[in-house]
Motif scaffolding. Sequence first.
Motif, short mmCIF file in Angstrom:
data_model
loop_
_atom_site.label_atom_id
_atom_site.label_comp_id
_atom_site.label_asym_id
_atom_site.label_seq_id
_atom_site.Cartn_x
_atom_site.Cartn_y
_atom_site.Cartn_z
N ALA A 1 0.83 -1.21 0.00
CA ALA A 1 0.00 0.00 0.00
C ALA A 1 0.86 1.26 0.00
O ALA A 1 0.58 2.21 -0.74
CB ALA A 1 -0.93 -0.01 1.21
N CYS A 2 1.92 1.26 0.78
CA CYS A 2 2.81 2.43 0.84
C CYS A 2 3.54 2.63 -0.49
O CYS A 2 3.79 3.77 -0.90
CB CYS A 2 3.80 2.31 2.00
N GLY A 3 3.85 1.54 -1.16
CA GLY A 3 4.46 1.63 -2.49
C GLY A 3 3.52 2.29 -3.49
O GLY A 3 3.92 3.17 -4.26
N TYR B 1 1.78 7.21 -6.30
CA TYR B 1 0.44 7.66 -6.68
C TYR B 1 0.41 8.81 -7.69
O TYR B 1 -0.34 8.76 -8.65
CB TYR B 1 -0.36 8.01 -5.42
N PRO B 2 1.27 9.85 -7.52
CA PRO B 2 1.25 10.94 -8.52
C PRO B 2 1.54 10.44 -9.94
O PRO B 2 0.94 10.92 -10.91
CB PRO B 2 2.34 11.89 -8.04
N GLN B 3 2.42 9.45 -10.06
CA GLN B 3 2.74 8.90 -11.38
C GLN B 3 1.57 8.10 -11.95
O GLN B 3 1.30 8.14 -13.15
CB GLN B 3 4.01 8.06 -11.32
N PHE B 4 0.84 7.39 -11.07
CA PHE B 4 -0.35 6.67 -11.53
C PHE B 4 -1.40 7.68 -11.99
O PHE B 4 -2.07 7.48 -13.00
CB PHE B 4 -0.92 5.77 -10.42
N GLN B 5 -1.54 8.78 -11.25
CA GLN B 5 -2.50 9.82 -11.62
C GLN B 5 -2.15 10.43 -12.98
O GLN B 5 -3.04 10.67 -13.80
CB GLN B 5 -2.53 10.93 -10.57
N ILE C 1 -6.63 4.66 -11.89
CA ILE C 1 -7.28 4.61 -10.57
C ILE C 1 -6.72 3.39 -9.84
O ILE C 1 -6.52 2.34 -10.46
CB ILE C 1 -8.81 4.43 -10.74
N ILE C 2 -6.49 3.52 -8.54
CA ILE C 2 -6.03 2.39 -7.73
C ILE C 2 -7.13 2.04 -6.74
O ILE C 2 -7.61 2.92 -6.00
CB ILE C 2 -4.72 2.72 -6.98
N LEU C 3 -7.51 0.78 -6.72
CA LEU C 3 -8.49 0.26 -5.77
C LEU C 3 -7.88 -0.95 -5.06
O LEU C 3 -7.50 -1.91 -5.72
CB LEU C 3 -9.77 -0.17 -6.48
N GLY C 4 -7.79 -0.89 -3.74
CA GLY C 4 -7.31 -2.01 -2.95
C GLY C 4 -8.49 -2.70 -2.28
O GLY C 4 -9.36 -2.03 -1.72
N VAL C 5 -8.53 -4.02 -2.33
CA VAL C 5 -9.65 -4.79 -1.77
C VAL C 5 -9.14 -5.84 -0.80
O VAL C 5 -8.21 -6.59 -1.11
CB VAL C 5 -10.46 -5.51 -2.88
N SER C 6 -9.76 -5.88 0.38
CA SER C 6 -9.52 -6.98 1.32
C SER C 6 -10.83 -7.24 2.06
O SER C 6 -11.80 -6.50 1.91
CB SER C 6 -8.41 -6.64 2.32
N LYS C 7 -10.83 -8.28 2.88
CA LYS C 7 -12.05 -8.60 3.63
C LYS C 7 -12.15 -7.82 4.94
O LYS C 7 -13.11 -7.97 5.68
CB LYS C 7 -12.17 -10.11 3.86
N MET D 1 3.49 -2.47 -11.65
CA MET D 1 2.24 -2.00 -12.26
C MET D 1 2.45 -0.67 -12.98
O MET D 1 1.85 -0.44 -14.04
CB MET D 1 1.14 -1.88 -11.21
N LEU D 2 3.31 0.17 -12.46
CA LEU D 2 3.61 1.43 -13.15
C LEU D 2 4.32 1.16 -14.48
O LEU D 2 3.99 1.77 -15.50
CB LEU D 2 4.46 2.34 -12.25
N GLU D 3 5.23 0.19 -14.48
CA GLU D 3 5.92 -0.20 -15.72
C GLU D 3 4.92 -0.76 -16.74
O GLU D 3 4.99 -0.44 -17.93
CB GLU D 3 7.00 -1.24 -15.43
#
Length: 154
Positions: free
Chosen positions: A48-50, A55-59, A64-70, A146-148
């Motif tokens: 998550a910290c990565g 995040y600015p580069q993904f933007q 969009i980044i979505l993290g899913v857990s239970k 994922m950025l690559e």
Amino acid sequence: MLETGLKAPDFTLLNQDGESVSLSQYLGQKVILYFYPKDNTPGCSQQACGFAQLYPQFQEKGAIILGVSKDSVKSHKKFQEKYQLPFTLLSDPELEVIQAYDVWKEKNMYGKKVMGVVRTTYLINEEGMIEKAYTKVKAAKNPVDMLEVLNTSL
């Protein structure tokens, strides 16, 4: 794991603020949908910290980044605040989306077989199709990888 080229199953889950979020609301944008086992564990925090750090580069790429857990909405909120995560965390305590994306699997935990989320990341394209699917990802390396992938898929 779902295969590339398939339509990504739509869903609606609650985010860390208790608001409903649907995958379909992001049609027209690339979505990095990552599934992780548990908030505030070493690997999940590192992953998550990565994503937060990059995040600015993904933007810039319009992703969009979505993290899913239970984990619960409350747990997600604490996790987000602790690490100042700028992206959305989604709560799936009923395992509906986790199972729809085929990431609920038998795992070996300290020599015992248990069911749990296998760390998996999907890249979903602007049309809602699965462009890439990665299973057994390395938490620390996943955001950079994922950025690559985004850089080469544009």
